[in-house]
Design an enzyme around this catalytic site. Structure first.
Site, PDB file in Angstrom:
ATOM      1  CE  LYS A 130       8.227  -6.309  12.208  1.00 44.48           C
ATOM      2  NZ  LYS A 130       8.020  -7.106  10.997  1.00 44.48           N
ATOM      3  N   GLY A 160      -7.532  -6.320   3.566  1.00 48.21           N
ATOM      4  CA  GLY A 160      -6.404  -5.388   3.535  1.00 48.21           C
ATOM      5  C   GLY A 160      -5.787  -5.303   2.155  1.00 48.21           C
ATOM      6  CB  VAL A 200       1.158  -7.549   1.119  1.00 47.90           C
ATOM      7  CG1 VAL A 200       1.085  -9.020   0.739  1.00 47.90           C
ATOM      8  CG2 VAL A 200       2.503  -7.237   1.767  1.00 47.90           C
TER       9      VAL A 200
HETATM   10  P1  NAD Z   1      -0.011  -1.765   4.517  1.00 55.64           P
HETATM   11  O1  NAD Z   1       0.001  -0.884   5.707  1.00 55.64           O
HETATM   12  O2  NAD Z   1       0.532  -1.281   3.215  1.00 55.64           O
HETATM   13  O3  NAD Z   1      -1.503  -2.273   4.225  1.00 55.64           O
HETATM   14  C1  NAD Z   1      -2.405  -2.693   5.197  1.00 55.64           C
HETATM   15  C2  NAD Z   1      -3.811  -2.414   4.647  1.00 55.64           C
HETATM   16  O4  NAD Z   1      -4.760  -2.949   5.563  1.00 55.64           O
HETATM   17  C3  NAD Z   1      -4.115  -0.923   4.514  1.00 55.64           C
HETATM   18  O5  NAD Z   1      -4.643  -0.654   3.232  1.00 55.64           O
HETATM   19  C4  NAD Z   1      -5.154  -0.662   5.627  1.00 55.64           C
HETATM   20  O6  NAD Z   1      -6.064   0.364   5.285  1.00 55.64           O
HETATM   21  C5  NAD Z   1      -5.811  -2.015   5.724  1.00 55.64           C
HETATM   22  N1  NAD Z   1      -6.503  -2.301   6.976  1.00 55.64           N
HETATM   23  C6  NAD Z   1      -6.156  -1.944   8.242  1.00 55.64           C
HETATM   24  N2  NAD Z   1      -7.060  -2.404   9.120  1.00 55.64           N
HETATM   25  C7  NAD Z   1      -7.990  -3.090   8.412  1.00 55.64           C
HETATM   26  C8  NAD Z   1      -9.165  -3.821   8.745  1.00 55.64           C
HETATM   27  N3  NAD Z   1      -9.564  -3.947  10.012  1.00 55.64           N
HETATM   28  N4  NAD Z   1      -9.870  -4.405   7.749  1.00 55.64           N
HETATM   29  C9  NAD Z   1      -9.483  -4.279   6.466  1.00 55.64           C
HETATM   30  N5  NAD Z   1      -8.371  -3.594   6.080  1.00 55.64           N
HETATM   31  C10 NAD Z   1      -7.638  -3.018   7.052  1.00 55.64           C
HETATM   32  O7  NAD Z   1       0.737  -3.119   4.985  1.00 55.64           O
HETATM   33  P2  NAD Z   1       1.359  -4.254   4.048  1.00 55.64           P
HETATM   34  O8  NAD Z   1       2.787  -3.954   3.799  1.00 55.64           O
HETATM   35  O9  NAD Z   1       0.426  -4.507   2.901  1.00 55.64           O
HETATM   36  O10 NAD Z   1       1.325  -5.490   5.054  1.00 55.64           O
HETATM   37  C11 NAD Z   1       0.106  -6.151   5.345  1.00 55.64           C
HETATM   38  C12 NAD Z   1       0.353  -7.190   6.436  1.00 55.64           C
HETATM   39  O11 NAD Z   1       1.341  -8.121   5.993  1.00 55.64           O
HETATM   40  C13 NAD Z   1       0.890  -6.646   7.768  1.00 55.64           C
HETATM   41  O12 NAD Z   1       0.404  -7.424   8.831  1.00 55.64           O
HETATM   42  C14 NAD Z   1       2.395  -6.839   7.656  1.00 55.64           C
HETATM   43  O13 NAD Z   1       3.021  -6.952   8.920  1.00 55.64           O
HETATM   44  C15 NAD Z   1       2.442  -8.139   6.908  1.00 55.64           C
HETATM   45  N6  NAD Z   1       3.674  -8.331   6.169  1.00 55.64           N
HETATM   46  C16 NAD Z   1       4.074  -7.428   5.243  1.00 55.64           C
HETATM   47  C17 NAD Z   1       5.247  -7.641   4.539  1.00 55.64           C
HETATM   48  C18 NAD Z   1       5.718  -6.687   3.478  1.00 55.64           C
HETATM   49  O14 NAD Z   1       6.637  -7.036   2.743  1.00 55.64           O
HETATM   50  N7  NAD Z   1       5.118  -5.495   3.334  1.00 55.64           N
HETATM   51  C19 NAD Z   1       6.012  -8.781   4.791  1.00 55.64           C
HETATM   52  C20 NAD Z   1       5.568  -9.706   5.732  1.00 55.64           C
HETATM   53  C21 NAD Z   1       4.394  -9.469   6.421  1.00 55.64           C
END
Ligand code: NAD
Length: 354
Positions: free
Chosen positions: A80, A181, A185
């Site tokens: 990572k 969130g 995703v």
């Molecule tokens: P992203 O940054 O697009 O979205 C995260 C969202 O969470 C944002 O809209 C943000 O405003 C919101 N957020 C932040 N703090 C918050 C809180 N305290 N309460 C409510 N909302 C809050 O990220 P993503 O790509 O959607 O990923 C989301 C999670 O899934 C992360 O932990 C990431 O590591 C994990 N993940 C993502 C992927 C992927 O393919 N994108 C794959 C595996 C794991």
């Protein structure tokens, strides 16, 4: 900073600090294991308050990638990267090109892609300096592109498996699901769940994202601090890590926790607390593997989107195997998953003890 003595250090093979004066890049790459292949895992851009915080995060996230890739039977190890900075203010194409040079300097031992705070455009800029990158734009019908929707698909299928196992229900119609969130995703997950008639409760620190979910999916908007304690069937953390901890777990009223966020458990023993509370926990790195399945297929080349979707459809069976084994052995699901992952990595189960 005593990296080798940190709680998060788990025999990582390599930790590299990268700096570029011209672009102000400050990045850390951690390779946890290359036992099963080159280390693959995304690049997170986040305004860490201290370098120690960034190191702890990259160590934890890279170990998670080893487990995730092993459990998804991918020919990759775990790694990572983190870039220290605010993704809303500090991004430039040159910054990501400099990060690409850092990735390239490792000669293919680490392959990068998107994570929180980075996008397909950023990865295109990384690709100007290295070929060890995936999550780039994909031609229609081919594997690749933004991994977010693929992660959402896996989480959706995983939620269905958990609902079937814990609640004995084959359909999501009327099932109450809280989503924390609504990013890359979370918002796709809302679409899949709403299409099947689930009742959605959503929270995000970014109000426009909540407004969109209210309009598009008839979701109920909930205050960020209240969402975790909502009386729902499923809680789906799709924001940041460590949301399941000694403070939050006693407040949970959901019967299932199944979401996309990485490192949802603050500590391994929080898995036991969930089990004691009668809450079924879908281990994060098993349910959220859809994105890395897509990225790895893209990186290896020649795969179609249909093949990626077929691979993602393997996630619910893996989860059900973990749920059944946990019930049989009366152990927390996270312990079962960690043990299975370490067996695949050829590592002793000793590290199970936090
Ligand atoms: P992203 O940054 O697009 O979205 C995260 C969202 O969470 C944002 O809209 C943000 O405003 C919101 N957020 C932040 N703090 C918050 C809180 N305290 N309460 C409510 N909302 C809050 O990220 P993503 O790509 O959607 O990923 C989301 C999670 O899934 C992360 O932990 C990431 O590591 C994990 N993940 C993502 C992927 C992927 O393919 N994108 C794959 C595996 C794991």
């Amino acid at each position: 900073m005593e990296i080798f003595d940190m709680r998060e250090f788990d025999g990582h093979e390599l930790v590299v600090f990268g700096h570029d004066a011209r672009t102000r890049l400050r990045a850390i790459i951690a390779i946890h294991s290359t036992a099963l292949g080159p280390a693959a895992g995304g690049c997170r851009m986040w305004p860490y308050a201290t370098t120690a915080e960034a190191v702890a995060d990259v160590l934890r996230l890279s170990r998670g990638m080893s487990y995730k890739n092993a459990m998804a039977a991918l020919p990759f190890g775990g790694g990572k990267a983190v870039i220290i900075g605010d993704s809303r203010k500090a991004k430039t194409p040159e910054l990501f090109e400099a990060f690409g040079r850092l990735v390239d300097s490792l000669g293919g031992r680490y392959v990068t892609a998107e994570d929180v705070g980075t996008t397909t455009t950023d990865m295109s800029n990384v690709a100007r300096a290295t070929r060890y990158v995936a999550g780039l734009g994909a031609a229609p019908g081919q594997a690749g592109g933004d991994p977010g929707p693929k992660t959402a698909l896996g989480v959706y299928l995983g939620i269905k498996a958990a609902v079937r196992f814990r609640l004995g229900r084959a359909e999501l119609k009327g099932v109450r699901i809280a989503i924390q969130g609504l990013g890359g995703v979370g918002r796709h997950l809302c679409g899949l769940l709403a299409a099947e008639g689930a009742e959605l409760f959503v929270a995000d620190v970014h109000p426009p994202a909540v407004e969109q979910a209210r309009e598009q999916f008839k979701a109920h908007s909930v205050a960020v601090e209240e969402l975790l304690a909502l009386d729902v069937d499923v809680l789906s953390p799709c924001a940041l890590g460590a949301v399941l901890n000694a403070r939050s777990i006693p407040r949970l009223r959901a019967r299932i926790v199944a979401g996309a966020a990485n490192n949802q458990l603050a500590h391994d023993e929080d898995g036991a607390a969930l089990q004691a509370a009668g809450i079924l926990y879908a281990p994060d790195y098993v349910i959220n593997a859809g994105g890395i399945i897509s990225v790895s297929r893209e990186y290896c080349g020649g795969a179609t989107e249909a093949q990626v979707i077929a691979d993602i459809q393997g996630i619910p069976a893996r989860l059900t195997e973990i749920f059944e084994r946990a019930r049989r052995e009366n152990r927390p699901t996270n312990q079962i998953a960690d043990q299975m992952a370490r067996e695949r990595l050829g590592q002793p189960a000793r590290a199970l003890v936090a």
